[in-house]
Design a protein around this motif. Sequence first.
Motif, PDB file in Angstrom:
ATOM      1  N   ILE A  22       0.951  -2.281  -0.641  1.00 54.13           N
ATOM      2  CA  ILE A  22      -0.146  -0.093   0.013  1.00 54.13           C
ATOM      3  C   ILE A  22       1.059   1.090   0.095  1.00 54.13           C
ATOM      4  O   ILE A  22       0.586   2.128  -0.570  1.00 54.13           O
ATOM      5  CB  ILE A  22      -1.275  -0.113   1.001  1.00 54.13           C
ATOM      6  CG1 ILE A  22      -1.931  -1.378   0.932  1.00 54.13           C
ATOM      7  CG2 ILE A  22      -1.827   1.374   1.577  1.00 54.13           C
ATOM      8  CD1 ILE A  22      -2.758  -1.538   2.248  1.00 54.13           C
ATOM      9  N   GLU A  23       1.722   0.745   0.983  1.00 50.02           N
ATOM     10  CA  GLU A  23       2.656   2.248   1.210  1.00 50.02           C
ATOM     11  C   GLU A  23       3.372   2.634  -0.351  1.00 50.02           C
ATOM     12  O   GLU A  23       3.789   3.504  -1.060  1.00 50.02           O
ATOM     13  CB  GLU A  23       4.116   1.846   1.889  1.00 50.02           C
ATOM     14  CG  GLU A  23       3.432   3.047   3.344  1.00 50.02           C
ATOM     15  CD  GLU A  23       3.451   3.538   3.015  1.00 50.02           C
ATOM     16  OE1 GLU A  23       3.466   5.348   2.870  1.00 50.02           O
ATOM     17  OE2 GLU A  23       2.873   4.426   4.392  1.00 50.02           O
ATOM     18  N   ASN A  24       4.069   1.466  -0.664  1.00 48.84           N
ATOM     19  CA  ASN A  24       4.108   1.410  -2.179  1.00 48.84           C
ATOM     20  C   ASN A  24       3.464   2.191  -3.264  1.00 48.84           C
ATOM     21  O   ASN A  24       3.567   2.985  -4.426  1.00 48.84           O
ATOM     22  CB  ASN A  24       4.427   0.078  -2.919  1.00 48.84           C
ATOM     23  CG  ASN A  24       5.745   0.182  -4.121  1.00 48.84           C
ATOM     24  OD1 ASN A  24       7.026   1.235  -4.451  1.00 48.84           O
ATOM     25  ND2 ASN A  24       5.224  -0.849  -5.012  1.00 48.84           N
ATOM     26  N   LEU A  44      -7.292   0.630  -3.562  1.00 47.24           N
ATOM     27  CA  LEU A  44      -6.711   1.255  -2.234  1.00 47.24           C
ATOM     28  C   LEU A  44      -7.474   1.947  -0.888  1.00 47.24           C
ATOM     29  O   LEU A  44      -7.082   1.048  -0.085  1.00 47.24           O
ATOM     30  CB  LEU A  44      -5.796   3.032  -2.421  1.00 47.24           C
ATOM     31  CG  LEU A  44      -4.432   2.483  -3.292  1.00 47.24           C
ATOM     32  CD1 LEU A  44      -4.149   4.467  -3.553  1.00 47.24           C
ATOM     33  CD2 LEU A  44      -3.244   1.590  -2.785  1.00 47.24           C
ATOM     34  N   SER A  45      -8.393   1.926  -1.150  1.00 45.06           N
ATOM     35  CA  SER A  45      -9.439   1.905  -0.356  1.00 45.06           C
ATOM     36  C   SER A  45      -9.787   0.725   0.212  1.00 45.06           C
ATOM     37  O   SER A  45     -10.381   0.740   0.732  1.00 45.06           O
ATOM     38  CB  SER A  45     -10.385   2.840  -0.196  1.00 45.06           C
ATOM     39  OG  SER A  45     -11.497   2.482  -1.463  1.00 45.06           O
ATOM     40  N   GLN A  46      -9.937  -0.132  -1.314  1.00 44.89           N
ATOM     41  CA  GLN A  46     -10.270  -1.455  -0.764  1.00 44.89           C
ATOM     42  C   GLN A  46      -9.076  -2.132  -0.531  1.00 44.89           C
ATOM     43  O   GLN A  46      -9.405  -3.283   0.928  1.00 44.89           O
ATOM     44  CB  GLN A  46     -10.417  -2.193  -2.337  1.00 44.89           C
ATOM     45  CG  GLN A  46     -11.876  -2.396  -2.503  1.00 44.89           C
ATOM     46  CD  GLN A  46     -12.404  -3.147  -3.941  1.00 44.89           C
ATOM     47  OE1 GLN A  46     -11.438  -4.085  -4.054  1.00 44.89           O
ATOM     48  NE2 GLN A  46     -13.049  -2.741  -5.114  1.00 44.89           N
ATOM     49  N   VAL A  61      -3.130  -7.764  -2.672  1.00 45.67           N
ATOM     50  CA  VAL A  61      -2.877  -7.828  -4.047  1.00 45.67           C
ATOM     51  C   VAL A  61      -4.157  -7.100  -4.647  1.00 45.67           C
ATOM     52  O   VAL A  61      -3.551  -5.778  -6.170  1.00 45.67           O
ATOM     53  CB  VAL A  61      -4.316  -9.049  -4.601  1.00 45.67           C
ATOM     54  CG1 VAL A  61      -5.161  -9.015  -5.544  1.00 45.67           C
ATOM     55  CG2 VAL A  61      -3.685  -9.993  -4.134  1.00 45.67           C
ATOM     56  N   ASN A  62      -4.795  -6.267  -3.856  1.00 49.45           N
ATOM     57  CA  ASN A  62      -5.678  -4.522  -4.176  1.00 49.45           C
ATOM     58  C   ASN A  62      -4.937  -3.600  -4.115  1.00 49.45           C
ATOM     59  O   ASN A  62      -5.041  -2.552  -5.474  1.00 49.45           O
ATOM     60  CB  ASN A  62      -6.627  -4.732  -3.165  1.00 49.45           C
ATOM     61  CG  ASN A  62      -7.808  -4.947  -3.333  1.00 49.45           C
ATOM     62  OD1 ASN A  62      -9.020  -4.578  -3.803  1.00 49.45           O
ATOM     63  ND2 ASN A  62      -8.442  -6.465  -3.181  1.00 49.45           N
TER      64      ASN A  62
END
Length: 121
Positions: A22-24, A44-46, A61-62
């Motif tokens: 997510i950070e990436n 990203l919200s998922q 994955v998301n």
Amino acid sequence: MSMPTDHHAERVREKADAVEAIENALTTIVGQHREPDLWEREFLSQAIGWLYRGAYRSAAVNARLALTPQSERSSVTNIQPDPLLDRCDIAKLREALQESTAQPVREFPHLGPIHFEPNRS
């Protein structure tokens, strides 16, 4: 009943991998000097939602799907404009990521409702 230590260690690694993914994605978008588009906000919200629930592999994955290049995205998506998603800029996504990262590692994914309480600080 407590789980074997190797299970907990694996869950810690899965969470760390998800947070890193997510950070990436957020760093990549910021590096392009822009806010996320609808596709990126949705995924990203998922991802952050899955992180809250302890579904760390789904979160990763998301996060990776958020970075799908425009040319490789489906031309027909189920992503609909949403006023809540419209407010998911980089700052809000980072804030949500920070809050989800602070949650203890879940030994198993929680697929029930997630209840948010107002920040009392």
